[in-house]
Design a protein around this motif. Sequence first.
Motif, PDB file in Angstrom:
ATOM      1  N   UNK A 636      -7.993   0.131  -6.026  1.00 35.15           N
ATOM      2  CA  UNK A 636      -8.036   1.199  -5.037  1.00 35.15           C
ATOM      3  C   UNK A 636      -6.832   2.090  -5.188  1.00 35.15           C
ATOM      4  N   UNK A 637      -6.954   3.339  -4.737  1.00 32.12           N
ATOM      5  CA  UNK A 637      -5.828   4.267  -4.808  1.00 32.12           C
ATOM      6  C   UNK A 637      -4.788   3.900  -3.770  1.00 32.12           C
ATOM      7  N   UNK A 638      -3.551   4.288  -4.084  1.00 30.00           N
ATOM      8  CA  UNK A 638      -2.477   4.071  -3.127  1.00 30.00           C
ATOM      9  C   UNK A 638      -1.583   2.926  -3.520  1.00 30.00           C
ATOM     10  N   UNK A 639      -0.275   3.181  -3.498  1.00 25.33           N
ATOM     11  CA  UNK A 639       0.727   2.168  -3.840  1.00 25.33           C
ATOM     12  C   UNK A 639       2.011   2.541  -3.106  1.00 25.33           C
ATOM     13  N   UNK A 640       3.026   1.703  -3.114  1.00 27.11           N
ATOM     14  CA  UNK A 640       4.282   2.032  -2.430  1.00 27.11           C
ATOM     15  C   UNK A 640       4.884   3.332  -2.950  1.00 27.11           C
ATOM     16  N   UNK A 641       5.829   3.863  -2.176  1.00 30.83           N
ATOM     17  CA  UNK A 641       6.310   5.217  -2.464  1.00 30.83           C
ATOM     18  C   UNK A 641       7.248   5.300  -3.655  1.00 30.83           C
ATOM     19  N   UNK A 642       7.530   4.198  -4.352  1.00 30.22           N
ATOM     20  CA  UNK A 642       8.261   4.326  -5.612  1.00 30.22           C
ATOM     21  C   UNK A 642       7.312   4.582  -6.791  1.00 30.22           C
ATOM     22  N   UNK A 643       6.013   4.611  -6.510  1.00 32.83           N
ATOM     23  CA  UNK A 643       5.024   5.002  -7.514  1.00 32.83           C
ATOM     24  C   UNK A 643       4.626   6.468  -7.293  1.00 32.83           C
ATOM     25  N   UNK A 644       4.055   7.078  -8.322  1.00 30.58           N
ATOM     26  CA  UNK A 644       3.545   8.448  -8.244  1.00 30.58           C
ATOM     27  C   UNK A 644       2.419   8.485  -7.204  1.00 30.58           C
ATOM     28  N   UNK A 650      -3.669  -0.038  -6.286  1.00 28.47           N
ATOM     29  CA  UNK A 650      -3.494  -1.461  -6.008  1.00 28.47           C
ATOM     30  C   UNK A 650      -4.726  -2.209  -6.489  1.00 28.47           C
ATOM     31  N   UNK A 651      -4.537  -3.397  -6.985  1.00 27.62           N
ATOM     32  CA  UNK A 651      -5.644  -4.284  -7.339  1.00 27.62           C
ATOM     33  C   UNK A 651      -5.747  -5.302  -6.211  1.00 27.62           C
ATOM     34  N   UNK A 652      -6.918  -5.353  -5.585  1.00 22.99           N
ATOM     35  CA  UNK A 652      -7.090  -6.170  -4.397  1.00 22.99           C
ATOM     36  C   UNK A 652      -8.211  -7.175  -4.581  1.00 22.99           C
ATOM     37  N   UNK A 653      -8.078  -8.279  -3.859  1.00 19.73           N
ATOM     38  CA  UNK A 653      -9.161  -9.248  -3.719  1.00 19.73           C
ATOM     39  C   UNK A 653      -9.448  -9.320  -2.230  1.00 19.73           C
ATOM     40  N   UNK A 654     -10.522  -8.653  -1.821  1.00 22.97           N
ATOM     41  CA  UNK A 654     -10.743  -8.467  -0.393  1.00 22.97           C
ATOM     42  C   UNK A 654      -9.693  -7.513   0.143  1.00 22.97           C
ATOM     43  N   UNK A 655      -8.941  -7.965   1.165  1.00 23.16           N
ATOM     44  CA  UNK A 655      -7.884  -7.138   1.733  1.00 23.16           C
ATOM     45  C   UNK A 655      -6.504  -7.493   1.186  1.00 23.16           C
ATOM     46  N   UNK A 656      -6.423  -8.509   0.331  1.00 19.24           N
ATOM     47  CA  UNK A 656      -5.127  -8.968  -0.164  1.00 19.24           C
ATOM     48  C   UNK A 656      -4.758  -8.246  -1.452  1.00 19.24           C
ATOM     49  N   UNK A 657      -3.519  -7.775  -1.517  1.00 19.51           N
ATOM     50  CA  UNK A 657      -3.030  -7.068  -2.710  1.00 19.51           C
ATOM     51  C   UNK A 657      -2.618  -8.093  -3.766  1.00 19.51           C
ATOM     52  N   UNK A 658      -3.225  -7.989  -4.946  1.00 20.42           N
ATOM     53  CA  UNK A 658      -2.888  -8.856  -6.066  1.00 20.42           C
ATOM     54  C   UNK A 658      -1.815  -8.226  -6.958  1.00 20.42           C
ATOM     55  N   UNK A 659      -1.837  -6.877  -7.028  1.00 26.16           N
ATOM     56  CA  UNK A 659      -0.897  -6.171  -7.905  1.00 26.16           C
ATOM     57  C   UNK A 659      -0.831  -4.711  -7.521  1.00 26.16           C
ATOM     58  N   UNK A 660       0.307  -4.097  -7.876  1.00 24.89           N
ATOM     59  CA  UNK A 660       0.453  -2.647  -7.808  1.00 24.89           C
ATOM     60  C   UNK A 660       0.643  -2.133  -9.223  1.00 24.89           C
ATOM     61  N   UNK A 661       0.153  -0.922  -9.473  1.00 28.29           N
ATOM     62  CA  UNK A 661       0.302  -0.356 -10.805  1.00 28.29           C
ATOM     63  C   UNK A 661       0.332   1.157 -10.695  1.00 28.29           C
ATOM     64  N   UNK A 662       0.777   1.810 -11.737  1.00 24.81           N
ATOM     65  CA  UNK A 662       0.752   3.259 -11.780  1.00 24.81           C
ATOM     66  C   UNK A 662       1.964   3.828 -12.481  1.00 24.81           C
ATOM     67  N   UNK A 663       2.068   5.152 -12.427  1.00 25.85           N
ATOM     68  CA  UNK A 663       3.253   5.807 -12.961  1.00 25.85           C
ATOM     69  C   UNK A 663       4.336   5.812 -11.888  1.00 25.85           C
ATOM     70  N   UNK A 664       5.587   5.711 -12.315  1.00 25.06           N
ATOM     71  CA  UNK A 664       6.690   5.754 -11.365  1.00 25.06           C
ATOM     72  C   UNK A 664       6.816   7.142 -10.757  1.00 25.06           C
ATOM     73  N   UNK A 665       7.384   7.185  -9.561  1.00 24.99           N
ATOM     74  CA  UNK A 665       7.627   8.472  -8.915  1.00 24.99           C
ATOM     75  C   UNK A 665       8.549   9.306  -9.806  1.00 24.99           C
ATOM     76  N   UNK A 666       8.274  10.584  -9.992  1.00 18.93           N
ATOM     77  CA  UNK A 666       9.106  11.406 -10.886  1.00 18.93           C
ATOM     78  C   UNK A 666      10.585  11.422 -10.517  1.00 18.93           C
ATOM     79  N   UNK A 667      10.900  11.321  -9.214  1.00 23.25           N
ATOM     80  CA  UNK A 667      12.312  11.307  -8.811  1.00 23.25           C
ATOM     81  C   UNK A 667      13.027  10.079  -9.378  1.00 23.25           C
ATOM     82  N   UNK A 668      12.364   8.935  -9.332  1.00 17.87           N
ATOM     83  CA  UNK A 668      12.978   7.693  -9.837  1.00 17.87           C
ATOM     84  C   UNK A 668      13.143   7.770 -11.349  1.00 17.87           C
TER      85      UNK A 668
END
Length: 799
Positions: A636-644, A650-668
Amino acid sequence: MKFTLSWLKEHLATEASLAEIRDRLTMLGLEVEGITNPAETLKGFVVGYVVEAVQHPNADRLRVCKVDTGAGVVQVVCGAPNARTGMKGVFAPTGSYIPGTGITLKASKIRGEESNGMLCSSRELQLGDDHSGIIDLPAEVKTGIPAAEALGLDDPVIEIKVTPNRADCLGVHGIARDLAASGLGTLKPFAAERIAGTFQSPIKWTHGYQPKPDSPCPIVVGRYFRGVKNGPSPDWLQHRLKAIGLRPISALVDITNFVTFDLNRPLHVFDAKKLSGDLVMRQANEGETILALDGKTYTLDPAVAVIADGKGVHGIGGIMGGEETGVQESTTDVFLEVAYFDPIRTAASGRKLGIQSDARYRFERGIDPQSVQWGTDVATRLILELCGGEASEIVSSGVMPNWERSYTLRPDRVKSLTAIEVPAKETTDILTRLGFTVAGSGPWTAAVPSWRPDVVGEADLVEEVTRVYGFDRIPAVSLPALSATSKPVRDPLQRRVPLARRALAARGMNEAVTWSFLPFEQAQRFGGGGADLRLLNSIAAELDTMRPSILPNLIEAAARNEARGLHDPALFEVGPQYRDATPTGQQRVAAGVRHNMAVPRNWAGPMRTVDAFDAKADALAVLAAIGAPVENMQATAGAPDWYHPGRSGAIKLGDRVMAWFGELHPEIAAGADLKGPVAAFEVFLDAPPPPKAKATKARPRLVLSAFQPVERDFAFLVDAAVEAEKLVRAARNADKGLIAAARVFDVYAGKGVPEGKKSLAIAVTLQPMERTLTDAEIEAVCNKIVAQVAKATGATLRG
């Protein structure tokens, strides 16, 4: 423990070879650490007779010598000032290796004169520090014999490792006893006959406390000698000490060292004229000091046992004597101390004072209590033989420790504990040869000898019989298999960390190990920085907070690698990160970063930079490797704010987050000086549910079909906001029995596609298991796929 072969044979009558002795010692539990033979080092060196020594015609400090080697006369140019006609020395022929200089001799010309070989000094043969001249051998030494024989060095030195429980083998006699018990010779008795005194000792022993069997020094014996001459010890004694690395000092001191290593009986001699009255065994007073024989001054306390007179302390009990009353060359009257000190108290005093000595090494392991009696007799004989004089009557104080004890040995215990069948007569013979007194016909009662404080029960008697009979006779028996397959040491949850490491390494990433803490500002940026995770005593001022994420450290590592020329870093770390300070706040995470090229420039196709899908693939690979149910998860779309914000999920199983992925936020990325996209992921290894303990029903691990698979392509028009994964899942669920796979192979938006829509093309694989599909059956499945996708996503089949 070191000793020479000839020294051992003073106590053991044997015809065994050195190799046989070496092997038997190791089998007895006295592991041989090394055997050195000086004769091997000096192989080829012979006694040379200088027939003529004349001045070198071209050098003032050199002589041209004609040397008879026993096999002929050779010419040697020698620079030693004591080289002269008629002397005998150690000759090294051409080709010899000189151990003291590291040089291999070659025939040469020195100032125009030929020189073949060398006349050697003590330092050149590593026999001492003297280099003032060549070795000057006695005239009666035969010319041409091996130099090692002439120097008394043809005697191998054996070094064994003695375990702490075998203090009886810290003397050569004890080692010989073990060898004799194993059948490798006969033990010779040592001379310990009583020599009567000729006068009353002017010095007596007393105790400063009531002596008891468990006192720091329960018993002490002494003897006064007058009219002794303390010169150099005889050659045989000096050779014994030098062979084991001890420096000969004087006859009296050498006798005490010799008896220590020969019979495991430490001794001490005082210069009697430097003592003030009787000697007392007592505990030190607080703050008393002593200048010991090692040249250091030690401050004592009441926990330390000492030997003192009316003037002060002159010895640390069981450890070291004092410098003030030590014997000198001018000593004529001595007082001999032969004491027994408690092992535990001796060890404690030695550790407290930081003193290591041969006496302490033996007393703290436990010596023979009865040696205070025969040790006095042995020392008396040696002092009178080597130093002359006369001995007083023996004086003593205290009580003998309680060393006498017996244990029962049952005939079947050796076999039940070791699986070795030892005949009854052999069992009693072994114990008898080791010094035990055995009574009975089975079970036996074995009285333990005074020199074996380590034997404290029946199992120790079994060990004694077994090691002498031979540990190598224990039969080799395989352990029974408890199951058809071995059970893993780690459970599935524990195996997740190594499985994640292996999966990421297999994907071409390099593992990093970084600190578990980072600067407070970085912790705040990555969702942490709570007061409960601040460090009170950090290893560096800036590393003051436990990390809420592994990514900041990996980003810095990637930047450092790029600064050193690694253009496409791909780093991962599997370790903990900290949400809070509660017991459940620590999480096991597999995190990674990739920067720059996912596909570098190459001849086969265009290059490509990393993106969110590379990070997603890494995360899914980890989840699959640890056994997580990947087929049931959704992205699903959406990850913590240190990601783009638009290129992460996020990769989820039901409502539980198994992993976050993506490009890092450009500021970081910019803050770390990383130009271009940085793909990152964080997989929470404890999040996936543990596998079921047992399968609910048996099913084959691999099912193969003999029928041809069928692939059909579908292009759907769908709202631009619809996720491709939702459409693929709907297609796959249309007929789980026939549909083996579904994947996206094209996405299009633009000319020919209405505004706000996109075209998703998928390939669906049908795999029949029972028979080949007919056209009608294939058509039916295709219709089901279209209907299912339309229902789930509102998509329509594109014309």
